[in-house]
Design an enzyme around this catalytic site. Sequence first.
Site, PDB file in Angstrom:
ATOM      1  CG  ASP A 134      -1.680  -1.191   1.386  1.00 28.19           C
ATOM      2  OD1 ASP A 134      -2.316  -1.659   0.188  1.00 28.19           O
ATOM      3  OD2 ASP A 134      -1.979  -1.846   2.388  1.00 28.19           O
ATOM      4  CE  LYS A 177       3.177  -2.566  -4.319  1.00 28.09           C
ATOM      5  NZ  LYS A 177       2.797  -2.041  -3.097  1.00 28.09           N
ATOM      6  N   GLY A 215      -4.247  -4.437  -3.975  1.00 28.53           N
ATOM      7  CA  GLY A 215      -4.995  -3.406  -4.090  1.00 28.53           C
ATOM      8  C   GLY A 215      -4.508  -2.161  -4.800  1.00 28.53           C
ATOM      9  CG  HIS A 216      -1.903  -1.950  -7.059  1.00 35.40           C
ATOM     10  ND1 HIS A 216      -1.091  -2.440  -8.034  1.00 35.40           N
ATOM     11  CD2 HIS A 216      -1.348  -2.108  -5.776  1.00 35.40           C
ATOM     12  CE1 HIS A 216      -0.188  -3.219  -7.445  1.00 35.40           C
ATOM     13  NE2 HIS A 216      -0.080  -2.989  -6.151  1.00 35.40           N
ATOM     14  CD  GLN A 236       0.837  -8.843  -2.113  1.00 36.90           C
ATOM     15  OE1 GLN A 236       1.537  -9.568  -3.019  1.00 36.90           O
ATOM     16  NE2 GLN A 236      -0.422  -8.859  -2.426  1.00 36.90           N
TER      17      GLN A 236
HETATM   18  P1  IMP Z   1      -2.318 -13.028   2.155  1.00 38.36           P
HETATM   19  O1  IMP Z   1      -1.470 -12.307   1.185  1.00 38.36           O
HETATM   20  O2  IMP Z   1      -3.758 -12.592   1.857  1.00 38.36           O
HETATM   21  O3  IMP Z   1      -1.939 -14.323   2.423  1.00 38.36           O
HETATM   22  O4  IMP Z   1      -2.035 -12.231   3.457  1.00 38.36           O
HETATM   23  C1  IMP Z   1      -0.681 -12.188   4.340  1.00 38.36           C
HETATM   24  C2  IMP Z   1      -0.418 -10.907   4.665  1.00 38.36           C
HETATM   25  O5  IMP Z   1      -0.130 -10.162   3.870  1.00 38.36           O
HETATM   26  C3  IMP Z   1      -1.586 -10.151   5.503  1.00 38.36           C
HETATM   27  O6  IMP Z   1      -1.099  -9.470   6.729  1.00 38.36           O
HETATM   28  C4  IMP Z   1      -2.194  -9.406   4.578  1.00 38.36           C
HETATM   29  O7  IMP Z   1      -2.982  -8.140   5.225  1.00 38.36           O
HETATM   30  C5  IMP Z   1      -0.934  -8.757   3.770  1.00 38.36           C
HETATM   31  N1  IMP Z   1      -1.152  -8.317   2.535  1.00 38.36           N
HETATM   32  C6  IMP Z   1      -1.331  -9.014   1.521  1.00 38.36           C
HETATM   33  N2  IMP Z   1      -1.555  -8.292   0.407  1.00 38.36           N
HETATM   34  C7  IMP Z   1      -1.437  -6.970   0.728  1.00 38.36           C
HETATM   35  C8  IMP Z   1      -1.699  -5.635  -0.263  1.00 38.36           C
HETATM   36  O8  IMP Z   1      -1.579  -5.617  -1.291  1.00 38.36           O
HETATM   37  N3  IMP Z   1      -1.184  -4.729   0.927  1.00 38.36           N
HETATM   38  C9  IMP Z   1      -0.983  -4.830   2.204  1.00 38.36           C
HETATM   39  N4  IMP Z   1      -1.172  -5.743   2.822  1.00 38.36           N
HETATM   40  C10 IMP Z   1      -1.203  -6.969   1.973  1.00 38.36           C
HETATM   41 MG    MG Z   2      -2.856  -1.601  -1.750  1.00 45.23          MG
END
Ligand code: IMP
Ligand code: MG
Length: 428
Positions: A13, A16, A40-41, A223
């Site tokens: 977040d 990017k 989420g972008h 991420q």
């Molecule tokens: P997962 O990727 O859904 O398995 O989540 C694993 C961890 O990564 C959790 O703490 C999520 O909140 C975090 N996470 C996954 N994708 C994102 C993202 O795009 N932005 C921020 N945190 C993320």
């Molecule tokens: Mg995001």
Amino acid sequence: MNSVVIVGTQWGDEGKGKITDFLAKEADAVVRFQGGNNAGHTIVFDNKKYALHLIPSGIFRKDKVNVLANGMVINPKALLEELEMLKNGGITDFNLAISDRAHVVLPYHIQLDGLFEDLKDDNKKVGTTNKGIGPTYNDKSSRIGIRVCDFIDLNVFEEKLKDNLKYYNKLFELFGKPLIEPSNVFDEYKEYSKQIKSYVKDTGLLLNSMLDDGKKVLFEGAQGALLCLDHGTYPFVTSSSPTAASVPLNTGISPKYINEIIGVTKAYSTRVGSGHFVTEFENEISKKIRDVGKEYGTTTGRPRRIGWIDTVVLRHTRRISGITGLSVMLLDVLTGVETLKICVAYRLDGNIIDYLPANIKDFERCEPIYIELEGWTEDITQTSKFSDLPLNSQKYLSKISELSNIELAIFSVGPDREQTVVLKDIFK
Ligand code: IMP
Ligand code: MG
């Protein structure tokens, strides 16, 4: 340089999507290389706001090839919904390529994600986005994954689906979860399979030939580096590697093509989901930052945790991702904060350290060591030059660049495409 990688330097977040969309104007292709619709972008232009989860942020610019590469895990239903959302917004003229080697997220992965999380004690839950990302990567390494090339071959898809559900339904039965009928999934997903088929190709071949021809390719990380499965704050991480090091593996290009790597950071820090966050704080200032910066998850809507910028994290990310330029986002959000803190090192059991301990128990005992800088009150949202920034704002950026040992390449003073100041020629 004809390839540029954009990576998050924190916990995701960082903004990017905005930088990718901005740099995409110079690129011939934009490539997502890991993760799935956990990302989420948010992209804002012409007073319209779009939230992308799977599709590369180059989709808004015509004539760009948008690639979903082999390192991704793709939920076909979510992908088609996203395409529909774009079509409804008038974005109809685009070029999309989906890797035949990417893995497919299916309903049982989503049910497994919840199941694994529910079984953990509260303080051990990762706080996943519940999109089935981890279980899909599990299947990949267990060699029972369904790849896009299997998914578009309906006979293969049906057979693999039956095999996998034979196994997973036993688990669901054991834990009292609803069983998933293979024929129900097949009937629904075979329609999705037909709809995505025309986009599927060997994207490794496509990207290598584009790079060989001198075309410009932008790689868009999802991420952030601290959520990296190998170098992040394990086990509170995602299931892929959002670093530049993972680009060649996850796209099928040669490592020799990677040279410019832009690390995106917020002017402060945020984290969604669980896990220790050294510079986290909760008071009137963090509430203001959450409010002004609209710090709520694009994918889950969860309020993001807020912290000061952490240069131990930035130096760690610089090392593991080879960052060559820093992009500092949301600088405007800090306007009006009287005193700004920058974390320069950690204190662990009385010792000063300059790295992230691997052992999560050690990491959880790390406390921040700060320096303080005076803030600014002037509106900076229309700034188009570094020298036009208030002096304290210039000092803040320079200090971050100095402490992280990364050249300042970009800074951003608002959500719009136009509110971006570039200090370095990125696609040379
Ligand atoms: P997962 O990727 O859904 O398995 O989540 C694993 C961890 O990564 C959790 O703490 C999520 O909140 C975090 N996470 C996954 N994708 C994102 C993202 O795009 N932005 C921020 N945190 C993320
Ligand atoms: Mg995001």
